[in-house]
Design an enzyme around this catalytic site. Structure first.
Site, PDB file in Angstrom:
ATOM      1  N   LYS A  59       0.831  -1.202   0.000  1.00 51.29           N
ATOM      2  CA  LYS A  59       0.000   0.000   0.000  1.00 51.29           C
ATOM      3  C   LYS A  59       0.870   1.258   0.000  1.00 51.29           C
ATOM      4  CE  LYS A  59      -3.684   0.230   2.638  1.00 51.29           C
ATOM      5  NZ  LYS A  59      -4.620   0.398   3.792  1.00 51.29           N
ATOM      6  N   LYS A  71       2.277  -3.544  11.439  1.00 54.81           N
ATOM      7  CA  LYS A  71       0.945  -3.722  12.017  1.00 54.81           C
ATOM      8  C   LYS A  71       1.078  -4.080  13.485  1.00 54.81           C
ATOM      9  CE  LYS A  71      -3.397  -3.486  10.848  1.00 54.81           C
ATOM     10  NZ  LYS A  71      -3.911  -2.359  10.042  1.00 54.81           N
ATOM     11  N   ASP A 110      -6.931   1.641  13.725  1.00 57.27           N
ATOM     12  CA  ASP A 110      -7.379   0.533  12.884  1.00 57.27           C
ATOM     13  C   ASP A 110      -8.661   0.000  13.512  1.00 57.27           C
ATOM     14  OD1 ASP A 110      -6.344  -1.178  10.511  1.00 57.27           O
ATOM     15  OD2 ASP A 110      -6.926  -2.687  11.986  1.00 57.27           O
ATOM     16  N   SER A 141      -8.934   9.554  10.159  1.00 60.10           N
ATOM     17  CA  SER A 141      -8.566   9.356   8.753  1.00 60.10           C
ATOM     18  C   SER A 141      -9.689   8.740   7.932  1.00 60.10           C
ATOM     19  CB  SER A 141      -7.332   8.450   8.669  1.00 60.10           C
ATOM     20  OG  SER A 141      -7.634   7.155   9.171  1.00 60.10           O
ATOM     21  N   THR A 145      -9.960   8.173   3.865  1.00 62.80           N
ATOM     22  CA  THR A 145      -9.980   6.830   3.272  1.00 62.80           C
ATOM     23  C   THR A 145     -11.146   6.710   2.300  1.00 62.80           C
ATOM     24  OG1 THR A 145      -8.983   5.861   5.259  1.00 62.80           O
ATOM     25  CG2 THR A 145     -10.102   4.356   3.745  1.00 62.80           C
ATOM     26  N   GLY A 175     -20.810  -3.208   5.147  1.00 65.82           N
ATOM     27  CA  GLY A 175     -20.084  -2.669   6.291  1.00 65.82           C
ATOM     28  C   GLY A 175     -20.253  -1.176   6.393  1.00 65.82           C
ATOM     29  N   LEU A 176     -20.871  -0.726   7.495  1.00 62.54           N
ATOM     30  CA  LEU A 176     -21.140   0.704   7.677  1.00 62.54           C
ATOM     31  C   LEU A 176     -20.457   1.238   8.935  1.00 62.54           C
ATOM     32  CD1 LEU A 176     -24.927   0.923   6.678  1.00 62.54           C
ATOM     33  CD2 LEU A 176     -22.911   1.382   5.263  1.00 62.54           C
ATOM     34  N   ASN A 253      -9.627  -4.442   4.405  1.00 59.00           N
ATOM     35  CA  ASN A 253      -8.296  -5.021   4.216  1.00 59.00           C
ATOM     36  C   ASN A 253      -8.380  -6.526   4.039  1.00 59.00           C
ATOM     37  OD1 ASN A 253      -6.678  -2.631   4.495  1.00 59.00           O
ATOM     38  ND2 ASN A 253      -7.091  -2.673   6.692  1.00 59.00           N
TER      39      ASN A 253
END
Length: 337
Positions: A59, A71, A110, A141, A145, A175-176, A253
């Protein structure tokens, strides 16, 4: 394993497994979010950290960032909850592990963490980003995104349907959460036709005029583009044959359960946009503004570049007869040298 460093330790305060994987620092400091999530076993969290950190290297490379991939995963046992004090202990444990790496890796939000958590981690290490603006950081962010996702959706629609116009196109947003809700709002503003789902029924409140269905129905909905916006691993040999979309592009992801699944999508004629390209907007903004002190305008221009990056990958895949995943990895390897 091609990682430079993997740390697995039990937090001195929380006693929980803290996993920090540094995949590459070839282009610069490794970056990657801090995930706090439930896993059947801590080794499953380790697997997640290894996969996600490697994807972050790709990425960052494809986004043109002077960074590698890393990560953090805090592996919560099934059923374990964190009260405020326990959460603070976990975040301090994370900060200590990152501090021990001597600047090789910096973390941000995350799944399971947010900007406020970064402030707590920053009490133990300065190698953190996406703190709230009031705390001197670049803030949440998720909207950035989502802006990158919209750029990618325009690119994939242009490639697949011959037009980047999103109005009238059918999108299934699965997915919300923070990012998915922003993507939904932006697509609604473009007057797209929307089908949405989330495992959390309370998220129905943000669905607006979109058609609400179950997650299973959303995954297999008849749509132009499926937009995975939650956790990964949903594209498998079992689910790919049931898809009824022309393309897949979203910010979740690790959408593929294994690299080989990219070939299954290709065989079915379903155009898949590599998730590590689509989801780069947040990390582009955060590192540009917070770590490299660029202006918001410069960061916005970088995010818009996701469209041209994805277009190049799709064109390369078509020219070479490979999958978009293979083309993206080749492009990343070229930048990594």
């Amino acid at each position: 394993m091609d990682h430079e460093n993997v740390t697995v330790t039990r937090g001195t305060r929380s006693t929980l497994p803290i996993i920090v994987a540094v995949h590459s620092t070839l282009l610069g400091q490794a970056i990657g979010g801090c995930r706090i999530a439930h896993y059947p076993h801590w080794r499953d969290g380790l697997t997640d950290a290894l996969r996600l950190s490697a994807a972050m290297t790709d990425k960052a490379a494809l986004a043109g960032l002077p960074h590698g991939g890393g990560k953090t995963v805090v592996a919560l046992p099934p059923g374990r909850t964190l009260d405020a004090a326990a959460r603070r202990d976990v975040l301090h444990d994370v900060g200590d592990v990152i501090a021990g790496l001597g600047g090789r890796y910096a973390t941000g939000p995350d799944v399971g963490t947010g900007p406020d958590d970064m402030v707590v981690i920053a009490e133990r290490t300065g190698h953190v980003f996406c703190r709230p603006a009031a705390a001197g950081g670049s803030g949440d962010s998720s909207e950035h995104t989502a802006t990158g996702v919209l750029a990618a959706l325009r690119a994939i629609c242009a490639d697949r349907f011959g037009s980047a116009v999103l109005s009238g196109r059918r999108f299934a947003v699965l997915g919300l959460g923070r990012v998915g809700a922003h993507v939904l709002r932006m697509l609604a503003a473009e007057r797209a036709i929307l089908t949405v789902a989330d495992v959390d029924e309370t998220r129905r409140a943000v669905a607006g005029d979109a058609t609400w269905v179950s997650p299973e129905e959303c995954l297999t909905a008849e749509a132009d583009v499926l937009v995975p916006s939650a956790l990964g691993g949903l594209l498998t040999p079992a689910t790919v044959p049931r898809l009824r979309c022309a393309a897949v592009a979203g910010p979740a992801n690790n959408q593929l359960d294994a690299p080989e699944t990219a070939a299954l999508l290709h065989e079915r004629g379903i155009l898949w946009a590599p998730d590590f390209v689509v989801s780069a907007g947040g990390i582009i903004h955060a590192t540009a503004v917070e770590l490299h002190h660029e202006t918001t305008e410069q960061a916005t221009t970088r995010i818009a570049g996701i469209a041209s990056t994805l277009t190049g990958i799709l064109e390369s895949a078509r020219a070479t007869g490979t999958t978009p995943l293979a083309a993206a990895r080749t492009a990343a390897r070229l930048r990594l040298g």
